[in-house]
Design a protein around this motif. Structure first.
Motif, short mmCIF file in Angstrom:
data_model
loop_
_atom_site.label_atom_id
_atom_site.label_comp_id
_atom_site.label_asym_id
_atom_site.label_seq_id
_atom_site.Cartn_x
_atom_site.Cartn_y
_atom_site.Cartn_z
N ASP A 121 70.33 83.47 -7.03
CA ASP A 121 70.48 82.61 -5.87
C ASP A 121 69.92 83.30 -4.63
O ASP A 121 70.41 84.32 -4.20
N CYS A 122 68.87 82.71 -4.08
CA CYS A 122 68.35 83.15 -2.79
C CYS A 122 68.10 81.90 -1.95
O CYS A 122 67.09 81.75 -1.30
N LEU A 123 69.07 80.99 -2.01
CA LEU A 123 68.96 79.71 -1.31
C LEU A 123 69.22 79.87 0.18
O LEU A 123 69.80 80.85 0.63
N ASP A 124 68.83 78.85 0.93
CA ASP A 124 68.94 78.93 2.39
C ASP A 124 70.09 78.12 2.97
O ASP A 124 70.18 77.96 4.17
N ASN A 125 70.97 77.60 2.11
CA ASN A 125 72.12 76.88 2.65
C ASN A 125 73.30 76.98 1.70
O ASN A 125 73.14 77.14 0.50
N ILE A 126 74.49 76.90 2.28
CA ILE A 126 75.71 77.15 1.53
C ILE A 126 76.05 76.03 0.55
O ILE A 126 76.40 76.30 -0.60
N PRO A 127 75.94 74.76 0.91
CA PRO A 127 76.28 73.71 -0.07
C PRO A 127 75.43 73.78 -1.35
O PRO A 127 75.95 73.59 -2.45
N THR A 128 74.15 74.09 -1.22
CA THR A 128 73.31 74.18 -2.41
C THR A 128 73.67 75.40 -3.25
O THR A 128 73.54 75.39 -4.46
N ARG A 129 74.18 76.46 -2.62
CA ARG A 129 74.69 77.61 -3.38
C ARG A 129 75.82 77.16 -4.31
O ARG A 129 75.89 77.58 -5.45
N PHE A 130 76.71 76.31 -3.79
CA PHE A 130 77.81 75.81 -4.61
C PHE A 130 77.29 74.92 -5.75
O PHE A 130 77.81 74.94 -6.85
N THR A 131 76.26 74.14 -5.47
CA THR A 131 75.64 73.32 -6.52
C THR A 131 75.10 74.21 -7.63
O THR A 131 75.32 73.95 -8.82
N LEU A 132 74.40 75.28 -7.25
CA LEU A 132 73.85 76.21 -8.23
C LEU A 132 74.95 76.93 -8.99
O LEU A 132 74.88 77.10 -10.21
N GLU A 133 76.01 77.32 -8.28
CA GLU A 133 77.12 77.99 -8.94
C GLU A 133 77.77 77.06 -9.97
O GLU A 133 78.06 77.49 -11.10
N ASN A 134 78.00 75.81 -9.62
CA ASN A 134 78.59 74.86 -10.56
C ASN A 134 77.73 74.70 -11.80
O ASN A 134 78.24 74.67 -12.93
N ALA A 135 76.42 74.61 -11.61
CA ALA A 135 75.52 74.48 -12.75
C ALA A 135 75.52 75.74 -13.61
O ALA A 135 75.52 75.66 -14.84
N SER A 136 75.56 76.91 -12.98
CA SER A 136 75.56 78.15 -13.75
C SER A 136 76.84 78.27 -14.58
O SER A 136 76.82 78.75 -15.71
N LYS A 137 77.95 77.80 -14.02
CA LYS A 137 79.21 77.83 -14.77
C LYS A 137 79.16 76.86 -15.95
O LYS A 137 79.61 77.19 -17.05
N LYS A 138 78.58 75.68 -15.75
CA LYS A 138 78.46 74.69 -16.83
C LYS A 138 77.57 75.20 -17.96
O LYS A 138 77.84 74.95 -19.12
#
Length: 141
Positions: A29-46
């Protein structure tokens, strides 16, 4: 030669995140905004993949490693439903020296995961402050 990198020219969102990262050994994750970090985290957990997350603002930043069963980003940012879109980088910018240092540290964390060696930043937060030359590791749990 044993590493394959796939690039995608599209925005990450709730609809495509699982398919974009499926089959990855580690999510970076080297994203530029916090909400998209959570989107990526949710996908990585799935998908069951660990994620290494880095954020930079001004001359400072932080890194953490999140495995699918870990609490993750909410330990840093709070609950995702109370987030601002941007963090301190909106006013401080992202200076190239901080980006380079945090990228190198994030890369080292990814290599440690792939090789199964070294001490990980799992449930920890590595904070780097290049203005005052301070690094610190905080336990998140």
């Amino acid at each position: 030669p044993s590493i394959t990198v796939h690039g995608f020219d599209e925005y990450l969102d709730d609809q495509n995140s699982d398919s974009l990262i499926r089959g990855s050994d580690v999510i970076v994750d080297c994203l530029d905004n916090i909400p998209t970090r959570f989107t990526l985290e949710n996908a990585s957990k799935k998908t069951g993949s660990p994620m290494v997350s880095a954020a930079v603002a001004g001359l400072s930043g932080h890194i953490t490693t999140i495995f699918p069963e870990d609490p993750g980003l909410k330990l840093i940012y709070g609950p995702p439903d109370h987030l601002k879109s941007k963090g301190a980088e909106a006013s401080l910018g992202c200076l190239s020296s901080a980006v380079s240092v945090l990228a190198a540290l994030e890369t080292a964390e990814v290599v440690k995961i792939i090789l199964g060696r070294g001490s990980l930043l799992r449930n920890k937060l590595l904070i780097v402050d290049l203005l005052d030359n301070i690094t610190e590791v905080l336990d998140l749990l």
